[in-house]
Design an enzyme around this catalytic site. Sequence first.
Site, PDB file in Angstrom:
ATOM      1  N   ASP A  51      -4.714 -12.748   3.252  1.00  0.00           N
ATOM      2  CA  ASP A  51      -5.975 -12.256   3.799  1.00  0.00           C
ATOM      3  C   ASP A  51      -7.161 -12.500   2.873  1.00  0.00           C
ATOM      4  O   ASP A  51      -8.289 -12.099   3.187  1.00  0.00           O
ATOM      5  CB  ASP A  51      -5.869 -10.773   4.196  1.00  0.00           C
ATOM      6  CG  ASP A  51      -5.138  -9.925   3.177  1.00  0.00           C
ATOM      7  OD1 ASP A  51      -4.856 -10.433   2.063  1.00  0.00           O
ATOM      8  OD2 ASP A  51      -4.848  -8.753   3.488  1.00  0.00           O
ATOM      9  N   HIS A  70       0.814  -1.230   0.000  1.00  0.00           N
ATOM     10  CA  HIS A  70       0.000   0.000   0.000  1.00  0.00           C
ATOM     11  C   HIS A  70       0.843   1.274   0.000  1.00  0.00           C
ATOM     12  O   HIS A  70       0.299   2.367  -0.186  1.00  0.00           O
ATOM     13  CB  HIS A  70      -0.928   0.039   1.216  1.00  0.00           C
ATOM     14  CG  HIS A  70      -2.001  -1.006   1.197  1.00  0.00           C
ATOM     15  ND1 HIS A  70      -2.834  -1.175   0.112  1.00  0.00           N
ATOM     16  CD2 HIS A  70      -2.374  -1.942   2.112  1.00  0.00           C
ATOM     17  CE1 HIS A  70      -3.673  -2.184   0.377  1.00  0.00           C
ATOM     18  NE2 HIS A  70      -3.413  -2.662   1.564  1.00  0.00           N
ATOM     19  N   ASP A  75      -2.734 -10.616  -2.501  1.00  0.00           N
ATOM     20  CA  ASP A  75      -3.323 -10.092  -1.258  1.00  0.00           C
ATOM     21  C   ASP A  75      -4.766  -9.666  -1.571  1.00  0.00           C
ATOM     22  O   ASP A  75      -5.063  -9.234  -2.682  1.00  0.00           O
ATOM     23  CB  ASP A  75      -2.499  -8.895  -0.786  1.00  0.00           C
ATOM     24  CG  ASP A  75      -2.904  -8.389   0.591  1.00  0.00           C
ATOM     25  OD1 ASP A  75      -2.187  -8.682   1.564  1.00  0.00           O
ATOM     26  OD2 ASP A  75      -3.930  -7.682   0.682  1.00  0.00           O
ATOM     27  N   HIS A  77      -6.329  -7.143  -0.740  1.00  0.00           N
ATOM     28  CA  HIS A  77      -6.432  -5.704  -1.005  1.00  0.00           C
ATOM     29  C   HIS A  77      -5.656  -5.331  -2.270  1.00  0.00           C
ATOM     30  O   HIS A  77      -4.636  -5.953  -2.588  1.00  0.00           O
ATOM     31  CB  HIS A  77      -5.849  -4.901   0.163  1.00  0.00           C
ATOM     32  CG  HIS A  77      -6.518  -5.180   1.482  1.00  0.00           C
ATOM     33  ND1 HIS A  77      -5.993  -6.061   2.409  1.00  0.00           N
ATOM     34  CD2 HIS A  77      -7.666  -4.698   2.004  1.00  0.00           C
ATOM     35  CE1 HIS A  77      -6.798  -6.095   3.471  1.00  0.00           C
ATOM     36  NE2 HIS A  77      -7.823  -5.280   3.249  1.00  0.00           N
TER      37      HIS A  77
END
Length: 329
Positions: free
Chosen positions: A246, A122, A159, A161
Site C-alpha cells: 500500500d 496491526h 507496509d 502503515h
Amino acid sequence: MPVIFSHPASLEHDTGYGHPERPDRIRAIEQRLGARDWLGWERREAPSADPEQLLAVHPQEHVDRVRELSERGGAFDLDTPLSPGSYEAALRAAGGACALAEALVSGGERVGFSALRPPGHHCERAQAMGFCLFANVSIAARHALDSLGAERVLVLDWDVHHGNGTNAIFHDSREVLFASIHQYPFYPGTGPLEDVGSGDGAGFSLNLPVPAGAGEDVFCALVEHVVLPAARQFEPDLLLLSAGYDAHRDDPVGGCSLETGSFAEMTRQVLSLGVPVGAVLEGGYDLAALAEGVETTMETLAAGGEPGSHPPEAVSERAREVLGNYWEL
Ligand SMILES: [Zn+2]
C-alpha cells in the site's frame, strides 16, 4: 525451490461491501501468478496455526474472542469486521507464516512467501485492529525463536502503515529487531523515530517514519543506510518481511509513491544480508499494484541481483542521528 503458502480459507473472510481488505485481493494475486505457473514456485497449503503458536503471542481470551466474533459476525472496530469464515482464515494466515518460518529455518529453503489474509501487523497481543485478527508475523517470529532454534529474527515492515502490533509485541525484546518504514503521521498514529524500544529492547525498534509522497529514493535510502547496517550487526537467523503493497503510488489508502520496481529493489537490498527471507502479505489495496508487487517480490527473491546505491536522504540522516546511539550506522 522457493515455496509459497496459500489457502482457500483466505477467500471466506468476508469484510463486507466496499471494504478495501477484501477477498479479491487474493484472487488478483492468484490470477496473476496462475497465469505464469506460479513462477515455478512450489505451492503448499497453509496449515492452521496450532494453539501453542497462537498462545505464545496472544492470551487465550483474544483467541476465543476472534472465534466468537467470527461465529456471530461481529466486529472489533469499524475497520475490523468478521464473518463466519474469518476464524479459519485467520488461523491459516498465522499458520502459513509459521510454516514459512519452518521452511526457512529448518527446511533448507532460502526464500518463500505466505500469501494469505487477513493481514496481521496491526494486531497487538490482546487487541485486534486495522483489518488484523492475529499477529501473523509476530507469531511466526516467536515460533522460529521458541521451536526452530533461531536466536534472532529481523522483521522489516515496508507496509505504508506502522506495524504497531509487531512493534508492541517485541518492544522490550532483543530477540527481534523490528524495522518499519511507514507514512507518518498516518494510521494508526504510532511509530515516531524516537520510539526505539524499551527496557532490554531499547534500540531494537527501528521506526522510520516518512512523509506522505515519499518514494523509492527515500525508502531505499532508509534500508541502505539504517536497516542494513543495523541488521548486519544484529546477525539475524531469519528475515521476515511484513510485505504490504500500500506504499505503491496507485494505492487508494496509502499516500506514498513507490513503483512496482521499488519492491524489487528493496528485495534485492534485503537479500544482500545473505539470510533466509520470508515475505508475509500485509496490506495493498489496488488490485493490480498488489498483484504486480507480489509477483515482482517473488521474482526477485528467486533471482537475486545486486541492489543499486542510494544516496542518503534527509530522513535517513535524521534516523542515523537517533539510531546511531545504538548501532554503528
Ligand atoms: Zn497497510
